[in-house]
Design a protein around this motif. Structure first.
Motif, PDB file in Angstrom:
ATOM      1  N   ILE A  63      12.907   3.754  -4.419  1.00 59.76           N
ATOM      2  CA  ILE A  63      12.865   2.368  -4.866  1.00 59.76           C
ATOM      3  C   ILE A  63      12.249   1.583  -3.707  1.00 59.76           C
ATOM      4  N   HIS A  64      11.057   1.030  -3.944  1.00 61.15           N
ATOM      5  CA  HIS A  64      10.317   0.356  -2.869  1.00 61.15           C
ATOM      6  C   HIS A  64      10.591  -1.140  -2.768  1.00 61.15           C
ATOM      7  N   LEU A  65      10.893  -1.770  -3.893  1.00 57.68           N
ATOM      8  CA  LEU A  65      11.152  -3.212  -3.893  1.00 57.68           C
ATOM      9  C   LEU A  65      12.400  -3.507  -4.713  1.00 57.68           C
ATOM     10  N   THR A 114      16.135  -9.953  -7.067  1.00 57.82           N
ATOM     11  CA  THR A 114      17.426 -10.412  -7.568  1.00 57.82           C
ATOM     12  C   THR A 114      17.336 -11.842  -8.087  1.00 57.82           C
ATOM     13  N   ALA A 115      18.224 -12.146  -8.996  1.00 61.82           N
ATOM     14  CA  ALA A 115      18.395 -13.502  -9.524  1.00 61.82           C
ATOM     15  C   ALA A 115      19.808 -13.575 -10.079  1.00 61.82           C
ATOM     16  N   THR A 116      20.263 -14.776 -10.370  1.00 60.37           N
ATOM     17  CA  THR A 116      21.584 -14.901 -10.974  1.00 60.37           C
ATOM     18  C   THR A 116      21.601 -14.229 -12.342  1.00 60.37           C
ATOM     19  N   PHE A 117      20.436 -14.044 -12.941  1.00 59.85           N
ATOM     20  CA  PHE A 117      20.355 -13.495 -14.289  1.00 59.85           C
ATOM     21  C   PHE A 117      19.912 -12.041 -14.347  1.00 59.85           C
ATOM     22  N   GLY A 118      19.747 -11.359 -13.192  1.00 65.42           N
ATOM     23  CA  GLY A 118      19.399  -9.945 -13.238  1.00 65.42           C
ATOM     24  C   GLY A 118      18.967  -9.371 -11.905  1.00 65.42           C
ATOM     25  N   GLU A 119      18.681  -8.067 -11.950  1.00 62.24           N
ATOM     26  CA  GLU A 119      18.166  -7.334 -10.790  1.00 62.24           C
ATOM     27  C   GLU A 119      17.093  -6.379 -11.270  1.00 62.24           C
ATOM     28  N   TRP A 120      16.091  -6.144 -10.404  1.00 62.12           N
ATOM     29  CA  TRP A 120      14.980  -5.261 -10.729  1.00 62.12           C
ATOM     30  C   TRP A 120      14.677  -4.421  -9.504  1.00 62.12           C
ATOM     31  N   TRP A 121      14.488  -3.121  -9.704  1.00 62.34           N
ATOM     32  CA  TRP A 121      14.155  -2.176  -8.654  1.00 62.34           C
ATOM     33  C   TRP A 121      12.813  -1.537  -9.002  1.00 62.34           C
ATOM     34  N   TRP A 150      15.377  -5.431   2.040  1.00 64.18           N
ATOM     35  CA  TRP A 150      15.295  -4.141   1.352  1.00 64.18           C
ATOM     36  C   TRP A 150      14.403  -3.167   2.107  1.00 64.18           C
ATOM     37  N   GLN A 151      14.880  -1.941   2.223  1.00 69.71           N
ATOM     38  CA  GLN A 151      14.097  -0.839   2.776  1.00 69.71           C
ATOM     39  C   GLN A 151      13.987   0.235   1.688  1.00 69.71           C
ATOM     40  N   PRO A 152      12.861   0.945   1.618  1.00 71.06           N
ATOM     41  CA  PRO A 152      12.740   1.992   0.588  1.00 71.06           C
ATOM     42  C   PRO A 152      13.958   2.913   0.608  1.00 71.06           C
ATOM     43  N   THR A 153      14.502   3.134  -0.587  1.00 72.65           N
ATOM     44  CA  THR A 153      15.770   3.844  -0.740  1.00 72.65           C
ATOM     45  C   THR A 153      15.700   4.770  -1.949  1.00 72.65           C
ATOM     46  N   ARG A 154      16.270   5.963  -1.822  1.00 74.70           N
ATOM     47  CA  ARG A 154      16.335   6.883  -2.970  1.00 74.70           C
ATOM     48  C   ARG A 154      17.248   6.303  -4.040  1.00 74.70           C
ATOM     49  N   GLY A 155      16.874   6.509  -5.297  1.00 75.69           N
ATOM     50  CA  GLY A 155      17.651   6.007  -6.419  1.00 75.69           C
ATOM     51  C   GLY A 155      19.110   6.433  -6.375  1.00 75.69           C
ATOM     52  N   THR A 156      19.373   7.638  -5.936  1.00 76.86           N
ATOM     53  CA  THR A 156      20.745   8.151  -5.894  1.00 76.86           C
ATOM     54  C   THR A 156      21.627   7.365  -4.923  1.00 76.86           C
ATOM     55  N   ASP A 157      21.005   6.664  -3.969  1.00 77.63           N
ATOM     56  CA  ASP A 157      21.766   5.920  -2.978  1.00 77.63           C
ATOM     57  C   ASP A 157      22.065   4.479  -3.396  1.00 77.63           C
ATOM     58  N   ALA A 214       0.822  -1.216   0.000  1.00 81.92           N
ATOM     59  CA  ALA A 214       0.000   0.000   0.000  1.00 81.92           C
ATOM     60  C   ALA A 214       0.854   1.263   0.000  1.00 81.92           C
ATOM     61  N   ALA A 215       2.083   1.178   0.458  1.00 78.92           N
ATOM     62  CA  ALA A 215       2.966   2.347   0.510  1.00 78.92           C
ATOM     63  C   ALA A 215       3.633   2.654  -0.831  1.00 78.92           C
ATOM     64  N   ILE A 216       3.518   1.736  -1.801  1.00 82.43           N
ATOM     65  CA  ILE A 216       4.150   1.936  -3.107  1.00 82.43           C
ATOM     66  C   ILE A 216       3.237   2.818  -3.952  1.00 82.43           C
TER      67      ILE A 216
END
Length: 116
Positions: A39-41, A44-51, A102-109, A21-23
């Motif tokens: 970035i809320h979520l 990860t996988a051996t084949f990639g990452e998604w934010w 994972w905790q919500p984090t600014r993209g710049t960080d 609900a916070a996204i």
């Protein structure tokens, strides 16, 4: 969204309802510079990452940044269908996991995230 690999994964692909609900909805961070998007979520996988920065809870399509391991130079911002991501598996049986710490984090960080 029906999760297909939760038993194999050992945890739910989606976080708890209150965290979802916070996204912000899709386009909910329009006008916010990429470096300041939250970035809320993180998946990860051996084949990639998604934010994931935004999410439509009706269609389970997110907006965020994706980087595939084999084509890191092609990383980009775009729409990410979470139902497809949840079911993705490489030929070796590796699946996509949600980063449980994972905790919500600014993209710049986040090192390596490209900016629009």
């Amino acid at each position: 969204m029906r999760e297909t690999l939760s038993l194999y994964r050992g945890h739910d692909f989606l976080p708890a309802t209150e965290r979802l609900a916070a996204i912000p909805p899709i386009c909910g961070q329009d006008g916010v510079p990429t470096t300041d998007k939250i970035i809320h979520l993180h998946y990860t996988a051996t084949f990639g990452e998604w934010w994931i920065t935004e999410l439509d809870p009706d269609t389970w399509v997110g907006f965020g940044y994706a980087r595939l391991t084999a084509m890191a130079e092609c990383a980009e911002w775009g729409y990410i269908p979470l139902d497809e991501l949840e079911a993705a598996m490489d030929p070796h049986g590796n699946i996509v996991d949600r980063d449980l710490r994972w905790q919500p984090t600014r993209g710049t960080d986040i090192p390596g995230i490209g900016h629009l």
